[in-house]
Enzyme design. Structure first.
Site, short mmCIF file in Angstrom:
data_model
loop_
_atom_site.label_atom_id
_atom_site.label_comp_id
_atom_site.label_asym_id
_atom_site.label_seq_id
_atom_site.Cartn_x
_atom_site.Cartn_y
_atom_site.Cartn_z
N THR A 85 4.86 -37.29 16.30
CA THR A 85 5.37 -35.96 15.90
C THR A 85 6.49 -35.87 14.72
OG1 THR A 85 4.34 -34.91 17.94
CG2 THR A 85 5.98 -33.61 16.53
N ASN A 97 -8.00 -36.59 14.92
CA ASN A 97 -7.68 -36.94 16.54
C ASN A 97 -9.13 -36.49 17.43
OD1 ASN A 97 -6.10 -34.93 15.22
ND2 ASN A 97 -6.07 -33.95 17.40
N HIS A 115 2.13 -44.57 21.92
CA HIS A 115 1.18 -44.59 23.02
C HIS A 115 -0.12 -44.41 22.68
CE1 HIS A 115 0.78 -39.92 23.23
NE2 HIS A 115 1.64 -40.24 22.13
N THR A 168 21.05 -43.31 18.57
CA THR A 168 21.01 -44.62 19.01
C THR A 168 19.61 -45.33 19.15
OG1 THR A 168 22.88 -43.98 20.47
CG2 THR A 168 21.79 -46.05 21.10
N CYS A 180 -3.29 -33.27 22.17
CA CYS A 180 -2.16 -33.06 22.64
C CYS A 180 -2.18 -31.69 23.43
CB CYS A 180 -0.96 -33.22 21.72
SG CYS A 180 -0.65 -34.89 21.16
#
Ligand code: PLP
Length: 403
Positions: free
Chosen positions: A88, A172, A222, A258, A347
């Site tokens: 996303t 998808n 994933h 980070t 999703c």
């Protein structure tokens, strides 16, 4: 057909007591490869990869090693790889970043964006959001009924101010594969960059950024044997882009924050393992999905959706429509029988909203998407077919009841 269905809440057992759950929803999330799980376990304690001390340098080495592995796996340069939180964010970065850069380059001219009606919301929602704000003009190109989007139709939508075209490598829901390389070549002649959402394609297709000729590409951990919460935006050097997040200037200043060193190391390991196994997996999944589709089509009132030509559909996806069945009842019945499947998009499994992709393709009936992955077996397929053979007639006659 039952009219008094219970609400779709996950309040019951996740599987029939006598059977292990069968995962036929790999397009929603496929388990990490053992290499990814091992890397995550080992490196979840990594230090801040931007710190200059020895622990920080070790973490940075992990990130850069993963960047090399990802670049090799996707056929691009490590300099083009930006780590994100998932597909996303990678899609948002490309779509918003390129449109905003075009607007900034020529404030007097509103940029034009082209995408397709079958894109994942990770592309369609930012595209519509940009257009609603007046940041771009938008054309959403219709697919063919099989979910593919013809190259000519995209080219016909081009305007002199087109700043970006975003067309997914594979859909998808239907598993429809687009001819991204041909489109990229045609767009390159006109100097228009192409972004492709390759989130669903990487696991089973030979996704190679250089061979495809795309300027930007999104992938997600994933969906390819890595962990959740990490992804990749390939952004080729020279592509003008406004960053979405500002801060410490990590990752070429394109994506501050980070580095998630442990997740990134796991993504590198999982993706490398997935790509090494890809040809063998594809062959295995073609056989399994053929078996699944043949079993489903043997049931009455079942139509397979998506491209007929196996060259243009994902080996992992089988999408069908069932006549005379209430969609929510179908996925609930499968869930109660220990089959994880999707009636909607990747999703939004379990969501009550209809699918924009299926509407754009004119597909009716109760939709059922069964998707396979690297852990799938013949036993999974046969169990799903046994369950469907039992529950579909019950759902049609109104005799199925929540156990
Ligand atoms: N693009 C496609 C085609 C997808 O299938 C998905 C997730 O299902 C995404 C983007 C979003 O990826 P992520 O879940 O990593 O944010």
């Amino acid at each position: 057909m039952p009219t008094d269905l219970p609400p779709l809440v996950f309040d019951g057992p996740v599987a029939a007591a006598d059977a292990a759950p069968v995962d036929l929803d790999h397009a929603a999330s496929t388990p990490p490869r053992p290499e990814a799980s091992a890397a995550l376990r080992e490196h979840v304690t990594a230090a801040n990869a931007s710190a200059t001390h020895a622990l920080g340098r070790a973490a940075r080495a992990l990130v850069e090693e993963a960047r090399e592995r990802v670049a090799t796996a996707l056929g691009t340069s490590p300099h083009d790889v930006v780590f994100t939180s998932g597909g996303t964010e990678a899609d948002n970065l490309a779509v918003k970043g390129v449109v905003w850069a075009a607007r900034d380059a020529d404030p007097g001219r509103t940029p034009h964006l082209i995408t397709t009606a079958v894109e994942h919301p990770a592309v369609l929602a930012p595209a519509r959001w940009l257009a609603d704000r007046g940041d771009c003009h938008l054309d959403v190109v219709a697919p063919d009924p099989d979910g593919r989007v013809p190259v000519d139709r995209i080219l016909a939508a081009l305007r002199p101010q087109t700043a970006l075209v975003s067309v997914m490598a594979a859909n998808n829901e239907l598993g429809a594969v687009n001819d991204v390389a041909t489109l990229a070549a045609a767009l390159a002649e006109r100097d228009v960059p192409l972004h492709t959402d390759a989130v669903q394609a990487v696991a089973t297709r030979d996704v190679d950024v250089t061979a495809m000729g795309v300027a930007a590409l999104a992938a997600s951990g994933h969906k390819v044997g890595g962990p959740q919460g990490v992804g990749v935006a390939v952004l080729r050097r020279g592509l003008p882009l406004v960053p979405l997040s500002h801060g410490g200037g990590q990752d070429r200043g394109v994506r501050s924050g980070t580095f998630a060193a442990g997740l990134i190391a796991a993504l590198g390991a999982g993706l490398a393992a997935a790509v090494a196994d890809r040809a063998a997996l594809r062959a295995r999944l073609v056989a399994l999905s053929d078996r699944l589709a043949a079993g489903l089509e043997a049931l009455d009132g079942v139509t397979r959706n998506g491209p007929d030509d196996p060259a243009w559909r994902l080996a992992s996806h089988v999408h069908v429509s069932l006549d005379g069945v209430e969609p929510a009842a179908l996925t609930l019945a499968l869930d109660r029988a220990g089959i994880a499947a999707s009636g909607g998009s990747a999703c939004s499994s379990g969501a009550a909203t209809g699918s924009a992709t299926l509407a754009a393709c004119g597909i009716g009936g109760a939709p059922l998407r069964l998707t396979l992955g690297w852990t799938s077996t013949e036993a999974d397929v046969d169990r799903a077919l046994d369950v469907l053979t039992e529950v579909v007639p019950q759902l049609r006659s109104g005799t199925w009841a929540v156990s």
